[in-house]
Design a protein around this motif. Structure first.
Motif, short mmCIF file in Angstrom:
data_model
loop_
_atom_site.label_atom_id
_atom_site.label_comp_id
_atom_site.label_asym_id
_atom_site.label_seq_id
_atom_site.Cartn_x
_atom_site.Cartn_y
_atom_site.Cartn_z
N UNK A 115 -1.32 -4.43 15.70
CA UNK A 115 -0.12 -5.16 15.31
C UNK A 115 -0.23 -5.68 13.87
N UNK A 116 -1.44 -5.99 13.45
CA UNK A 116 -1.64 -6.41 12.07
C UNK A 116 -1.33 -5.25 11.11
N UNK A 117 -1.80 -4.05 11.46
CA UNK A 117 -1.48 -2.89 10.62
C UNK A 117 0.02 -2.63 10.61
N UNK A 118 0.67 -2.80 11.76
CA UNK A 118 2.12 -2.65 11.82
C UNK A 118 2.80 -3.67 10.90
N UNK A 119 2.31 -4.89 10.88
CA UNK A 119 2.87 -5.91 9.99
C UNK A 119 2.69 -5.52 8.52
N UNK A 120 1.54 -4.95 8.19
CA UNK A 120 1.32 -4.48 6.82
C UNK A 120 2.27 -3.34 6.48
N UNK A 121 2.50 -2.45 7.45
CA UNK A 121 3.45 -1.35 7.22
C UNK A 121 4.85 -1.90 7.00
N UNK A 122 5.22 -2.91 7.79
CA UNK A 122 6.55 -3.52 7.65
C UNK A 122 6.69 -4.19 6.28
N UNK A 123 5.66 -4.91 5.87
CA UNK A 123 5.70 -5.57 4.56
C UNK A 123 5.78 -4.52 3.45
N UNK A 124 5.03 -3.46 3.60
CA UNK A 124 5.05 -2.39 2.60
C UNK A 124 6.46 -1.80 2.50
N UNK A 125 7.04 -1.43 3.64
CA UNK A 125 8.36 -0.81 3.63
C UNK A 125 9.41 -1.75 3.05
N UNK A 126 9.35 -3.02 3.43
CA UNK A 126 10.32 -4.00 2.91
C UNK A 126 10.17 -4.17 1.40
N UNK A 127 8.94 -4.16 0.91
CA UNK A 127 8.69 -4.35 -0.52
C UNK A 127 9.19 -3.19 -1.36
N UNK A 128 9.37 -2.03 -0.77
CA UNK A 128 9.81 -0.86 -1.52
C UNK A 128 11.28 -0.95 -1.92
N UNK A 129 12.04 -1.75 -1.19
CA UNK A 129 13.47 -1.96 -1.47
C UNK A 129 14.21 -0.63 -1.62
N UNK A 130 13.98 0.21 -0.63
CA UNK A 130 14.56 1.55 -0.64
C UNK A 130 14.98 1.88 0.80
N UNK A 131 16.16 2.43 0.96
CA UNK A 131 16.68 2.73 2.30
C UNK A 131 15.77 3.68 3.06
N UNK A 132 15.16 4.62 2.35
CA UNK A 132 14.25 5.59 2.99
C UNK A 132 13.11 4.87 3.71
N UNK A 133 12.55 3.87 3.05
CA UNK A 133 11.43 3.14 3.65
C UNK A 133 11.89 2.25 4.79
N UNK A 134 13.10 1.71 4.71
CA UNK A 134 13.62 0.88 5.80
C UNK A 134 13.91 1.74 7.03
N UNK A 135 14.36 2.95 6.82
CA UNK A 135 14.56 3.88 7.94
C UNK A 135 13.21 4.21 8.58
#
Length: 165
Positions: A115-135
């Motif tokens: 779950x910690x790695x999932x949280x890091x993935x979520x933070x990474x995707x959110x920080x990209x500020x790109x629809x592709x990463x949010x998808x």
């Protein structure tokens, strides 16, 4: 590379990272992340493995993945940074499904690290500020929820089997 060499490279990579030597740390973390999963599987096959060794290896995998991802992100290698986290996350997910006594003993740590790695993935995707990463984050989050349902079903079936035996 044996486990001791892998651990020594991990420690050296940590040191290099704190000193700002990212290319060298990246290379060492790459070595660690390419060998540590095999060592993790090998200790599961060894009935003499102590839970503390397994816990250290799981924690090391998580920490090395996060550190490597941060380095790759700083180097502008965003897809590689995400893939590093995702590969370790997937390994921890698969380990949770193992019906091995050692896995059962440290299941809560596996869940926490996953779950910690999932949280890091979520933070990474959110920080990209790109629809592709949010998808991508949406897909991973849905897959995680499905995994939790599968895991709960599997545990319920295992518990009901034990009641009838």
């Amino acid at each position: 590379m044996d486990l001791e060499q892998c651990w020594m490279r991990y420690l050296k990579a940590e040191q290099l990272t704190t000193q700002g030597h990212w290319p060298e740390a990246h290379r060492l973390y790459e070595d660690v992340l390419s060998h540590l999963p095999n060592h993790i599987h090998a200790v599961l096959e060894d009935e003499q493995t102590k839970p503390c060794l397994f816990v250290c290896m799981i924690s090391g995998l998580r920490d090395a993945s996060v550190a490597q991802s941060e380095i790759l992100n700083k180097l502008g290698l965003h897809q590689e940074a995400y893939s590093t986290l995702n590969q370790s996350y997937a390994l921890l997910q698969f380990l949770q499904l193992e019906s091995h006594p050692l896995v059962h003993r440290v299941r809560s740590l596996l869940i926490k690290q996953s779950e910690d790695l999932l949280a890091h993935m979520a933070a990474f995707c959110s920080a990209q500020r790109d629809a592709k990463w949010m998808i991508e984050l949406n897909h991973v989050s849905r897959a995680h929820e499905q995994f939790l349902q599968l895991q709960a079903l599997s545990e319920a079936q295992a518990n009901s089997s034990e009641l009838y035996n």
